[in-house]
Structure formats: structure tokens, C-alpha cells
Design a protein around this motif. Structure first.
Motif, PDB file in Angstrom:
ATOM      1  N   UNK B  18       1.294  -1.342   0.162  1.00  0.00           N
ATOM      2  CA  UNK B  18      -0.220  -0.247   0.063  1.00  0.00           C
ATOM      3  C   UNK B  18       0.707   1.493   0.411  1.00  0.00           C
ATOM      4  N   UNK B  22       0.970   3.831  -3.606  1.00  0.00           N
ATOM      5  CA  UNK B  22       0.349   5.028  -2.702  1.00  0.00           C
ATOM      6  C   UNK B  22       1.221   6.172  -3.011  1.00  0.00           C
ATOM      7  N   UNK B  84      -0.172   5.633   9.555  1.00  0.00           N
ATOM      8  CA  UNK B  84       0.392   5.557   7.859  1.00  0.00           C
ATOM      9  C   UNK B  84       0.415   6.903   6.769  1.00  0.00           C
ATOM     10  N   UNK B  85      -0.537   7.568   7.388  1.00  0.00           N
ATOM     11  CA  UNK B  85      -0.970   8.896   6.380  1.00  0.00           C
ATOM     12  C   UNK B  85       0.822   9.578   6.965  1.00  0.00           C
ATOM     13  N   UNK B  88       3.188   8.251   4.853  1.00  0.00           N
ATOM     14  CA  UNK B  88       2.922   8.305   2.825  1.00  0.00           C
ATOM     15  C   UNK B  88       3.489   9.256   3.182  1.00  0.00           C
ATOM     16  N   UNK B 165       2.855  -0.905  11.325  1.00  0.00           N
ATOM     17  CA  UNK B 165       3.440  -2.298  11.237  1.00  0.00           C
ATOM     18  C   UNK B 165       2.668  -3.065   9.152  1.00  0.00           C
TER      19      UNK B 165
ATOM     20  N   UNK C   4      -8.338   9.223   3.837  1.00  0.00           N
ATOM     21  CA  UNK C   4      -7.069   8.363   3.921  1.00  0.00           C
ATOM     22  C   UNK C   4      -6.797   9.336   2.564  1.00  0.00           C
ATOM     23  N   UNK C   7      -6.821  12.708   4.686  1.00  0.00           N
ATOM     24  CA  UNK C   7      -6.282  13.268   5.015  1.00  0.00           C
ATOM     25  C   UNK C   7      -4.740  13.639   4.370  1.00  0.00           C
ATOM     26  N   UNK C   8      -4.207  12.890   3.646  1.00  0.00           N
ATOM     27  CA  UNK C   8      -2.742  13.189   2.693  1.00  0.00           C
ATOM     28  C   UNK C   8      -2.722  14.428   3.004  1.00  0.00           C
ATOM     29  N   UNK C  11      -1.895  16.341   5.079  1.00  0.00           N
ATOM     30  CA  UNK C  11      -0.473  16.238   5.598  1.00  0.00           C
ATOM     31  C   UNK C  11       0.670  16.861   3.818  1.00  0.00           C
TER      32      UNK C  11
END
Lengths: 261, 212, 283
Positions: B18, B22, B84-85, B88, B165, C4, C7-8, C11
Motif C-alpha cells: 500500500x 500510494x 500510515x498517513x 505516506x 506494521x 485517507x 488526510x494525505x 499532510x
């Protein structure tokens, strides 16, 4: 009326003046050879005609239409430059073929893109594209490259590549075809085939400007010769006048030096 | 036991992939924008972009992950991004900067004559870009890009410092149960993913082999 | 997925502005109050806006921990159990919130607390000076010590502190065990976790390791994962506590909860279930 009128062109790169008060005209169907040592401004002059450089002063007109006048901003609109360039065809010293296209695609690409701007493109797309393709094939045949149409540039010799480049420039039927030292990047044994093609174009009365170091060729093919040195035109006239019986000391020196090499 | 371990590691691999996918989705276009910025004729923009690229390329990715995740909370008392964000975002920024340099190299390596040949044939700027230079740029950047993609797959292991994780974390979790082999077993998954990437890039390179 | 992406976008915006600060005139854009923020502002906000209220408001107590039997570990179904985990569930229930266990990178525990990634560290954590100065810590609830673990067949040669000098140690990076080895002037290989350190010894990569007594009691010797290992010298005595954010009122809430739980017998009952009843400190 002349096809091309160049009036008082001047060009600087920073503080260096590379062209000074260049004026000449060219008649329909004539071939003009520009000779001179490296750095004399020959190439810059050609690039000015093609709008790859913008002169600081002077003007140029094709068939009476002023394409550029340094004093008139209305002639310098970026949007119109693209169309104005099409009056001139350009053959570069090192070919600049598009490596990812075949010889035929190199010849037809620009035509296909320009055709999209035609009003009847949507309606007649198939016929127009076929026409362009046919014309491209005919040009390659004229260059003696019928059997190389499907080859990619890296599969062709330098001489063949330059002949494709000439066909590419001819494909858009320019008023004036410009050559920038077309044989200088070629091995000596390959220059002949390119010069032969240019000679045959001259015989068909193609209007041409040829920047070249091939003196014998210039003498044979050109109707008019310009000798440049230090950014100025030192001497111009028929090949007989400039190359065979030069009047100016600088011209004589150049020709002597040249024949010694 | 092998099945249990494999399933657990696959769970981590999903997170790893992922993050990988991404990151590419966002960093590939962002990198192009950054490369245009770093080639801009407007000096202040160029200087700014080059400074940012220098900072991102000049500091460890691990530090960037820590700053982006903990920074808002520690410096400004702001709520944290989801883990995770944050991971990323760090990867997108970091890789976009690396990609931008590859793009820049690729674009600048296309000879000036190609643009000029297009210009004298009456092509527009966008026609020159899309019909002439783009494919030549792509051909030039494929080998360095393949390196970056493979590095990216392995770099994802870094995000476990902010408790995302991924597969190495999952592998390490078995150490507490007295099993060290699952950690080394993760190599199989990395090799599989990078094997596929290598084949893919080999195929693309071959596809582009018809011109030089 | 939508969340998500949103949120990105946030970010990216955030990091662009961060990058803008660092990329531009750095000195001009960092006024003094901001630089002072980490030391002063955070505890003040915690004190002003109560941390208990903050946790109750969001409805979850996020417990930062690692996989550390018998304090925190997973049962067959993957749910967290253990002496600490069970007591944390009870504490959360007492606060009226859900408990959320989050495995953290142990090196980052204080940063996680301060940045509000977690609300407490509750994981058989030794009350070291580092922890006491970097966080608000509870009263000790469990006794512990650092012990030397080595293969059982070598144990009899290493029964005193003096005998340890020739051994190659493995120890968890930054742990209380590492502090002890530093104090003794013994060199060691630093590992990510105590379990990693144990593995070093089991695999023969290191001669011995230093881990928590509680962990040693549960994880090595007959009938455990490491039957061929044993522990010998106890290097020190120490205590376990729970860490909260600096200035947090959760600390008092915990201390009160613990006393109640001791009075009600919950602590002893839970400790007995995990075999650590010898070590607990009752209030």
C-alpha cells in the motif's frame, strides 16, 4: 519582387556583436550560398530567419510581408511566430531527426500535426492523412530513400539521415529552404550523396540559402554568394565575382586559407 | 507454523505494498512538478525548489518520518496525523524530490536540437513535449527509475519506527516468540516484489529499445 | 479511503508549510514562543485542559506498549492480555473510556507521549531517571531487577558480578539493563528489544544478556520458550511504573485507581493469574 528581403539585421549575444547591418535579398528560384570561417555569424543569420534567434535590429520580409521588424512589436507576437517559421525550412548540421520515429514518420509528423488545424480535418481526415503519407513517400523517393522509409534514424548512415532531414524540411513546402552546413557532420565519403540531392533541388529552382564550407559546390550551384566575416557581409555577388575573382582582401585571404586546408 | 507465519507476513506485506503503490501514485506526478520548478526561469522559485530538494535529499528519510509524525504534536501541540498517513506523506515528499532530479536529468539530456527541429517545423510547445521529447525522456529515465522503485520497496521498512506494521515489523514480532527465521523469511517477499519489478522494467526497456 | 486521501492532502499541505519554514528565511519564521513550546507549553496545556478530560472526551485511552510477556502479550485470538494489559483495561473502564493498545517503538516512548500519539506507557517500564524526568510517573506498582541470563550449562561459573567481565553481552538499547552494564563498565551489543537480546544468547551470538527479572521468570528455564537458559546474578533492584504526559492529572487518577484496586483485591487476583504476585507493590 524578391522572395526574401533582409534589412539591416543586427544581433548581440551579451556584449558580443555577432551580426552587424546584414542586408540582402533573394529572388524566387535562386540559391544563395553563405561562406565564411567559423564564428563569422553565418549560422546565427540562418537562425534569425527561422526565429530561433531574435535580431536586435532590422527587419525581414517574405514576398513583401514583413515577418519581423525589431522596431515594430506588432510583428513579434509569440503566437504568430509558429506560423511565420513555416515560410522557412531548416536543415541542421547534425540532422536532429526524431529518434523514435521512422524516416517516413519524421517526414510526415509535422504535416499531420498541422493538418489538425485545418477546418476540413474532421470531415476529410482519412484523405488528408493519406495525402500527407503519399507526399512523404514521394519525397523520400526523390531523396533516393524509398527502401528506407521504415527505418529508424539510428539504422541509417549520416548521409541517409541528412537526406531524410531534407525531405522533412521540404514536406511543409517552405518558401525558402535553409541549410546550415549540411555536410559538416558527415564523413567525407558521405558528403557527395547529400550535395547531389541539394544540387538537384537547385536544378528544380528551389529557393535556398546554403551555409557551407564546400567552395566548389557553392561555386557550381549558387546563383549568389555572400562572404561573411566578423558578423558583417564583406562581399556579395555571383560565384564568379566572389569565389573566382574576389575583390576584397579578406575574401581572398579566406579562400587561400581554405584551399590550403 | 509456516502457514501462520506466511499469513502474518502477508498482512505486513499488504501495508508495505500500500505504502509502495500510494507513494508512486502521488510522488511520480509531484516529482514532475518539482522538476519544472527546479528548471524554472524565475530565479526565486528555482532557488526555493532547489533548497527544498537539497533539504529532503540531504537528510535521512527516517528523520523526515519522525518530524512529520511527531513534529506537529511536539512543536505546535497539534493533533497527530494517522500513522500510515504520516508515513505516506514523508515518502511522497522524499521520493518526489528524488524523482524530480531524475526527471530533470532526463529532460535536460534531450539535445537542444530536438526542440529546435520541432520549432522550425511549426510545432507548438506542447506538441514538442508530447510528440518529441516525452518518449526520449522516458527512455532515459527508465533505468534510474527502476533503481528508485526497488529502493522504495526496501525503504518502506523504515516506517516501523512510527509503529506502522509493515512486513519487517511482523517478522520481528516472532522474535518475541523465540522464532528468528520469520524475520529472514521476509526477504523472500521482498525478492518476489522486486523480482516482478525487475521483469517489468526489463520489459519496458526492451519495448523502448527500438530507437536510440 | 476517502478519509485517507483527505488526510494525505492535509499532510501535504502541512509538510509544504513545514518545508516553507525550513526552506525560506528560517530564523525569521521561527519566533521565540514557538521554540519554547516543547518545554513549557505542553505541560501547561495539559494542566490547563485536564488530560483526564482529554482522554474522556475522545473516549479512548491509548496505551503504548510492546509485546512483553507476562505484562503485555497476545492470546491465541490476537487480543492483548497480561498483567499490565488487564490492569490497563480496568483503569480505562474506571475512567469510562475504551482502551486501545498500541505497539510502539520503545525508543520513541517519550516522544509518543508528548506528541499525544499515546496517552500512557504501561508496559513493565522501569522507573529510570530518564523516564522520571521526561514524563509524569505513577507510584511504583511492581518490583523488578536486572538479571544476567546465560546458557544453563555455563551458569555455575558466573555467579558473581566480578565473574562477568569476560562475557559478551546483549541488552535492549537504552534499557535499565544497559544502564547497569554501563555502570559496571561492561561492553555490550545493543538490541531493539529484550526478546532480541534473549535470542542473541539462545543463538550463541552473545554469551549472556541482561533482562528484567520478571521477564526472565516468565520466559526462561524449564517449560518455557528457552529451556536451556537460566539466570544468575541480579544486578540491581528497581521498580515498575506507568508514565503519563508531563503535568498530566492522569497520574493522580492512576494512583487513586491503583489503591482502590488493591483494596478490592483486583490487583492480587490479576497478578496471580500471570504469576507475578510475588513482585507487586500493594498500596
Amino acid at each position: 519582387m524578391s522572395v526574401l528581403e533582409v534589412r539591416h539585421i543586427e544581433k548581440h549575444f551579451g556584449a558580443t556583436r555577432v551580426l552587424e547591418d546584414i542586408s540582402f535579398s533573394l529572388e524566387e528560384g535562386q540559391a544563395l550560398a553563405i561562406i565564411g570561417s567559423s564564428g563569422s555569424g553565418k549560422t546565427t543569420l540562418l537562425r534569425c530567419l527561422n526565429f530561433l534567434e531574435r535580431p536586435d535590429r532590422g527587419s525581414l520580409a517574405v514576398r513583401g510581408e514583413t515577418l519581423f521588424d525589431a522596431a515594430d512589436p506588432a510583428t513579434q507576437r509569440e503566437a504568430e511566430v509558429r506560423r511565420k517559421r513555416l515560410h522557412f525550412g531548416m536543415v541542421f548540421q547534425s540532422f536532429h531527426l526524431f529518434p523514435q520515429y521512422t524516416a517516413l514518420e519524421n517526414v510526415t509528423l509535422a504535416g499531420r500535426l498541422l493538418a489538425k488545424e485545418r477546418a476540413d480535418y474532421k470531415r476529410d481526415q482519412k484523405r488528408i492523412l493519406r495525402q500527407i503519407e503519399e507526399q512523404g513517400k514521394a519525397l523520400l523517393e526523390q531523396m533516393g530513400l524509398s527502401d528506407r522509409a521504415g527505418h529508424y534514424p539510428h539504422q541509417l548512415s549520416g548521409g541517409q539521415q541528412q537526406r531524410v532531414a531534407i525531405a522533412r524540411a521540404l514536406a511543409l513546402s517552405p518558401d525558402i529552404l535553409c541549410f546550415d552546413e549540411p555536410t559538416s557532420a558527415l564523413d567525407p565519403e558521405l558528403t557527395g550523396e547529400v550535395l547531389k540531392v541539394i544540387r538537384s533541388l537547385a536544378e528544380q529552382n528551389t529557393t535556398m540559402i546554403i551555409v557551407t564550407h564546400e567552395m566548389a559546390f557553392a561555386r557550381d550551384v549558387a546563383d549568389q554568394v555572400i562572404f561573411m566575416d566578423g558578423g558583417v557581409i564583406v562581399e556579395q555577388g555571383t560565384p564568379e565575382q566572389v569565389i573566382v575573382h574576389p575583390q576584397q582582401e579578406r575574401t581572398r585571404q579566406f579562400l587561400t586559407r581554405f584551399s590550403q586546408n | 507454523m509456516l502457514t501462520t507465519v506466511t499469513l502474518t507476513l502477508l498482512e505486513g506485506l499488504v501495508t508495505t505494498l500500500e505504502l509502495f503503490v500510494l507513494t508512486l501514485v502521488f510522488a511520480l506526478p509531484l516529482g514532475l512538478i518539482i522538476s519544472f520548478g527546479s528548471m524554472s526561469r524565475f530565479a526565486p522559485l528555482r532557488g526555493f525548489v532547489k533548497t527544498v530538494v537539497w533539504i529532503i535529499r540531504g537528510t535521512p528519510l527516517m528523520l523526515q518520518i519522525l518530524v512529520i509524525f511527531y513534529g506537529p504534536g511536539l512543536l505546535f501541540g497539534l493533533p497527530l496525523l494517522p500513522r500510515f498517513t504520516a508515513a505516506l506523506a514523508s515518502f511522497v515528499i522524499n521520493y518526489a524530490c528524488y524523482f524530480s532530479e531524475i526527471y530533470r536529468g532526463g529532460i535536460q539530456a534531450v539535445p537542444r536540437g530536438q526542440y529546435e527541429a520541432g520549432q522550425v517545423l511549426g510545432m507548438t510547445r506542447s506538441q514538442i513535449f508530447f510528440k518529441i521529447t516525452l518518449l526520449q525522456v522516458v527512455k532515459r529515465i527508465v533505468p534510474p527509475m527502476s533503481n528508485e522503485f526497488i529502493t522504495l520497496v526496501k525503504d518502506t521498512a523504515l516506517v516501523r519506527i512510527i509503529s506502522v506494521y509493515e512486513i519487517i515489523w511482523m517478522g520481528e514480532s516472532f522474535i518475541k516468540k523465540g522464532m528468528i527465521w520469520p524475520l529472514f523469511y521476509t526477504a523472500v517477499f521482498y525478492l518476489a516484489v522486486n523480482g516482478i519489478l525487475t521483469l517489468l522494467f526489463g520489459w519496458v526497456e526492451k519495448k523502448l529499445d527500438y530507437f536510440k | 479511503m476517502k478519509k485517507r486521501l483527505l488526510a494525505l492532502a492535509l499532510a501535504l499541505g502541512l509538510t509544504v508549510s513545514l518545508a516553507a519554514c525550513s526552506g525560506g528565511a528560517g530564523t525569521a519564521s521561527t519566533p521565540a514562543p514557538e521554540t519554547a513550546a516543547p518545554e513549557t507549553a505542553a505541560p501547561e496545556t495539559a494542566a490547563a485542559g485536564s488530560d483526564v478530560a482529554y482522554v474522556q472526551d475522545k473516549g479512548t485511552l491509548v496505551v503504548g506498549m510492546t509485546d512483553f510477556a507476562p505484562m503485555d502479550y497476545k492470546d491465541e485470538s490476537g487480543a492483548w492480555i497480561g498483567f499490565d494489559a488487564d490492569m490497563a483495561k480496568a483503569f480505562a473502564a474506571d475512567l469510562g473510556v475504551e482502551v486501545e493498545f498500541l505497539e510502539i517503538n520503545w525508543d520513541n516512548k517519550l516522544m509518543e507521549l508528548e506528541a499525544k500519539g499515546i496517552d500512557c506507557v504501561w508496559n513493565g517500564m522501569t522507573l529510570t531517571d530518564e523516564v522520571k524526568s521526561g514524563a509524569s510517573t505513577s507510584e511504583p506498582y511492581c518490583n523488578n531487577g536486572q538479571v544476567v541470563v546465560l546458557p544453563a550449562d555455563k551458569a555455575e561459573d558466573y555467579q558473581s558480578v566480578e565473574s562477568l567481565s569476560g562475557l559478551n553481552f546483549a541488552v535492549e538499547n537504552g534499557s535499565a539493563g544497559a544502564e547497569q552494564l554501563d555502570a559496571l563498565g561492561l561492553s555490550y551489543v545493543a538490541k531493539q528489544t529484550q526478546a532480541d537480546a534473549l535470542l542473541e544468547v539462545a543463538s550463541g551470538a552473545s554469551d549472556a544478556c541482561v533482562i528484567d527479572l520478571l521477564m526472565a521468570g516468565a520466559m526462561i528455564g524449564e517449560g518455557t520458550s528457552y529451556p536451556e537458559l537460566t539466570y544468575t546474578v541480579q544486578l540491581n533492584s528497581e521498580e515498575y511504573g506507568v508514565a503519563f504526559r508531563k503535568g498530566s492529572d492522569l497520574t493522580d487518577a492512576f494512583n487513586a485507581f491503583w489503591k482502590e484496586a488493591c483494596d478490592a483485591g483486583t490487583v492480587l487476583e490479576t497478578a496471580t493469574a500471570y504469576g507475578v504476585q510475588e513482585s507487586i507493590i500493594e498500596k
